[in-house]
Design an enzyme around this catalytic site. Structure first.
Site, short mmCIF file in Angstrom:
data_model
loop_
_atom_site.label_atom_id
_atom_site.label_comp_id
_atom_site.label_asym_id
_atom_site.label_seq_id
_atom_site.Cartn_x
_atom_site.Cartn_y
_atom_site.Cartn_z
N SER A 1 0.85 -1.19 0.00
CA SER A 1 0.00 0.00 0.00
C SER A 1 0.89 1.24 0.00
O SER A 1 1.64 1.49 0.94
CB SER A 1 -0.91 0.01 1.23
OG SER A 1 -1.67 1.20 1.23
N HIS B 1 -1.44 -1.04 -4.16
CA HIS B 1 -2.71 -0.60 -3.59
C HIS B 1 -2.61 0.91 -3.35
O HIS B 1 -1.68 1.37 -2.67
CB HIS B 1 -2.95 -1.35 -2.28
CG HIS B 1 -4.22 -1.00 -1.59
ND1 HIS B 1 -5.43 -1.58 -1.92
CD2 HIS B 1 -4.49 -0.13 -0.58
CE1 HIS B 1 -6.38 -1.09 -1.14
NE2 HIS B 1 -5.84 -0.20 -0.31
N ASP C 1 -4.51 4.32 -1.96
CA ASP C 1 -5.58 4.78 -1.07
C ASP C 1 -6.00 6.20 -1.42
O ASP C 1 -5.18 7.12 -1.38
CB ASP C 1 -5.09 4.75 0.38
CG ASP C 1 -4.98 3.34 0.90
OD1 ASP C 1 -5.95 2.58 0.76
OD2 ASP C 1 -3.92 3.00 1.45
N MET D 1 -8.52 9.27 -0.35
CA MET D 1 -9.32 9.73 0.81
C MET D 1 -9.83 11.14 0.57
O MET D 1 -9.12 11.97 -0.01
CB MET D 1 -8.45 9.72 2.06
CG MET D 1 -7.78 8.38 2.34
SD MET D 1 -6.79 8.46 3.85
CE MET D 1 -6.03 6.84 3.82
N HIS E 1 -8.40 2.17 -4.02
CA HIS E 1 -9.34 2.05 -2.90
C HIS E 1 -9.94 3.42 -2.62
O HIS E 1 -9.27 4.29 -2.06
CB HIS E 1 -8.55 1.50 -1.70
CG HIS E 1 -9.33 1.38 -0.43
ND1 HIS E 1 -8.71 1.12 0.78
CD2 HIS E 1 -10.65 1.46 -0.16
CE1 HIS E 1 -9.62 1.05 1.73
NE2 HIS E 1 -10.81 1.27 1.19
N MET F 1 -11.90 5.75 -0.61
CA MET F 1 -12.50 6.06 0.70
C MET F 1 -13.16 7.42 0.55
O MET F 1 -12.69 8.44 1.07
CB MET F 1 -11.43 6.03 1.79
CG MET F 1 -11.02 4.61 2.17
SD MET F 1 -9.47 4.53 3.07
CE MET F 1 -8.33 4.47 1.70
N MET G 1 -11.67 -4.42 5.47
CA MET G 1 -10.80 -3.55 6.28
C MET G 1 -10.52 -4.23 7.62
O MET G 1 -11.43 -4.62 8.34
CB MET G 1 -11.47 -2.19 6.53
CG MET G 1 -11.68 -1.34 5.28
SD MET G 1 -10.22 -1.13 4.25
CE MET G 1 -9.08 -0.37 5.42
N GLY H 1 -8.49 5.23 7.02
CA GLY H 1 -8.12 6.64 7.14
C GLY H 1 -6.63 6.87 7.34
O GLY H 1 -6.11 7.90 6.93
N PHE H 2 -5.97 5.91 7.95
CA PHE H 2 -4.56 6.10 8.28
C PHE H 2 -3.80 4.79 8.16
O PHE H 2 -4.35 3.73 8.49
CB PHE H 2 -4.41 6.64 9.72
CG PHE H 2 -5.09 7.95 9.91
CD1 PHE H 2 -4.42 9.14 9.62
CD2 PHE H 2 -6.41 8.02 10.34
CE1 PHE H 2 -5.05 10.37 9.76
CE2 PHE H 2 -7.06 9.24 10.48
CZ PHE H 2 -6.37 10.42 10.20
N GLY H 3 -2.56 4.89 7.73
CA GLY H 3 -1.67 3.74 7.75
C GLY H 3 -1.09 3.55 9.13
O GLY H 3 -1.24 4.40 10.01
N GLY H 4 -0.46 2.43 9.35
CA GLY H 4 0.29 2.20 10.58
C GLY H 4 -0.54 1.86 11.80
O GLY H 4 -0.03 1.90 12.92
N ASP I 1 -6.92 -5.44 4.42
CA ASP I 1 -6.24 -4.14 4.35
C ASP I 1 -6.21 -3.50 5.72
O ASP I 1 -7.26 -3.15 6.27
CB ASP I 1 -7.00 -3.25 3.35
CG ASP I 1 -6.33 -1.93 3.08
OD1 ASP I 1 -5.14 -1.77 3.43
OD2 ASP I 1 -7.00 -1.04 2.50
N GLY I 2 -4.99 -3.34 6.26
CA GLY I 2 -4.82 -2.64 7.52
C GLY I 2 -4.09 -3.47 8.56
O GLY I 2 -4.57 -4.53 8.98
N GLY I 3 -2.89 -3.03 8.92
CA GLY I 3 -2.13 -3.71 9.97
C GLY I 3 -1.63 -5.08 9.57
O GLY I 3 -1.32 -5.91 10.44
N GLY J 1 1.02 -1.84 4.01
CA GLY J 1 1.68 -0.56 3.79
C GLY J 1 2.93 -0.41 4.61
O GLY J 1 4.04 -0.64 4.13
C1 DX5 Z 1 -6.12 2.50 5.55
C2 DX5 Z 1 -5.74 2.14 4.14
C3 DX5 Z 1 -4.73 1.08 4.04
C4 DX5 Z 1 -3.39 1.47 4.63
C5 DX5 Z 1 -2.74 0.22 5.16
O1 DX5 Z 1 -7.09 3.47 5.49
O2 DX5 Z 1 -6.88 1.73 3.41
O3 DX5 Z 1 -4.54 0.64 2.69
O4 DX5 Z 1 -2.53 2.06 3.69
O5 DX5 Z 1 -1.58 0.59 5.81
P1 DX5 Z 1 -0.92 -0.33 6.93
O6 DX5 Z 1 -0.52 -1.60 6.26
O7 DX5 Z 1 0.24 0.49 7.38
O8 DX5 Z 1 -1.95 -0.54 7.99
ZN ZN Z 2 -6.56 0.76 1.44
#
Ligand code: DX5
Ligand code: ZN
Length: 222
Positions: free
Chosen positions: A9, A34, A36, A38, A67, A69, A138, A143-146, A172-174, A194
């Site tokens: 991502s 991928h 994102d 937003m 993706h 959002m 999800m 909304g946020f990575g990490g 997707d996510g974590g 990501g």
């Molecule tokens: C979150 C995104 C994800 C994000 C994943 O809103 O849709 O695609 O980039 O990032 P990680 O892998 O760091 O959780």
């Molecule tokens: Zn995503």
């Protein structure tokens, strides 16, 4: 059961070197990227628009999973398809006619994806079976990575796989090696990561570890 794919991502890439970062991921063995998108309304953050997707399209020859959002994804489908999306995901929670949006995406000749937030139950998408090429589950609040992986989503992945045996299921996510394998065990086959991949010292080695873990005994893809 569809094949396993690993998709970094780009939200976690070094944005000052985005073209090089995308090439680095592809050269490390990624099966796609991928992206994102937003709007600051559906989620409390802003990211990239169609011009960035277009730049990435020109930089790399790989599958682009986009993706959305966005509260009103229906207003931007053509812009992101024109920019080069190969799969376009809309959220089932969006404020538009989601079935019509999925039909419009397929009508343009690309793959239609349907995303679900962590709190959205599997049966919320049941009526859309047959109109979707990929479910995007999800595993964090978008909304946020990490963010940290939400293990409570795991049973929903299993329920969706049982109900949708041949559709691609992305998570997707974590996602990292361990959580990726847990989701594959439930039936996921596209792992989006990501922070874990872009911040790794050796992205190629971590992609390979993700593949290996997903094929260990216990994971459903064996
Ligand atoms: C979150 C995104 C994800 C994000 C994943 O809103 O849709 O695609 O980039 O990032 P990680 O892998 O760091 O959780
Ligand atoms: Zn995503």
């Amino acid at each position: 059961m569809p094949n396993l794919h690993i998709m970094p991502s780009v939200l976690a890439a070094d944005m000052g070197a985005l073209r090089a970062e995308c090439r680095r991921a592809v050269e490390a063995g990624a099966d796609g990227l991928h992206l994102d998108i937003m709007d600051g309304h559906f989620v409390p953050n802003l990211s990239m628009g169609p011009a960035i997707v277009s730049m990435i399209r020109e930089a790399v020859d790989t599958h682009l999973s986009v993706h959305l959002m966005l509260s009103r994804p229906d207003q931007y489908l053509d812009a992101f398809i024109d920019a080069g999306a190969d799969t376009l995901h809309v959220h089932v929670e969006a404020e538009c006619d989601v079935a019509a949006a999925l039909a419009a995406i397929r009508g343009r000749g690309i793959r239609a994806g349907l995303a679900l937030n962590p709190g959205t139950p599997a049966d919320r998408v049941a009526s859309l079976a047959g109109q979707v090429d990929e479910l995007l589950v999800m595993t964090v609040h978008p909304g946020f990575g990490g963010q940290s992986f939400l293990a409570e989503v795991l049973p929903k992945i299993g329920d969706l796989r049982a109900a949708w045996p041949s559709v691609d299921i992305a998570v997707d996510g974590g996602i990292n090696v361990e959580h990726g394998a847990e989701t594959v065990e439930q039936g996921a086959n596209i792992l989006i990561a990501g922070s874990f991949l872009f911040r790794a010292a050796d992205m190629r080695a971590e992609i390979e570890r993700m593949r290996q873990a997903a094929t260990l005994p216990g994971a459903r893809l064996t």
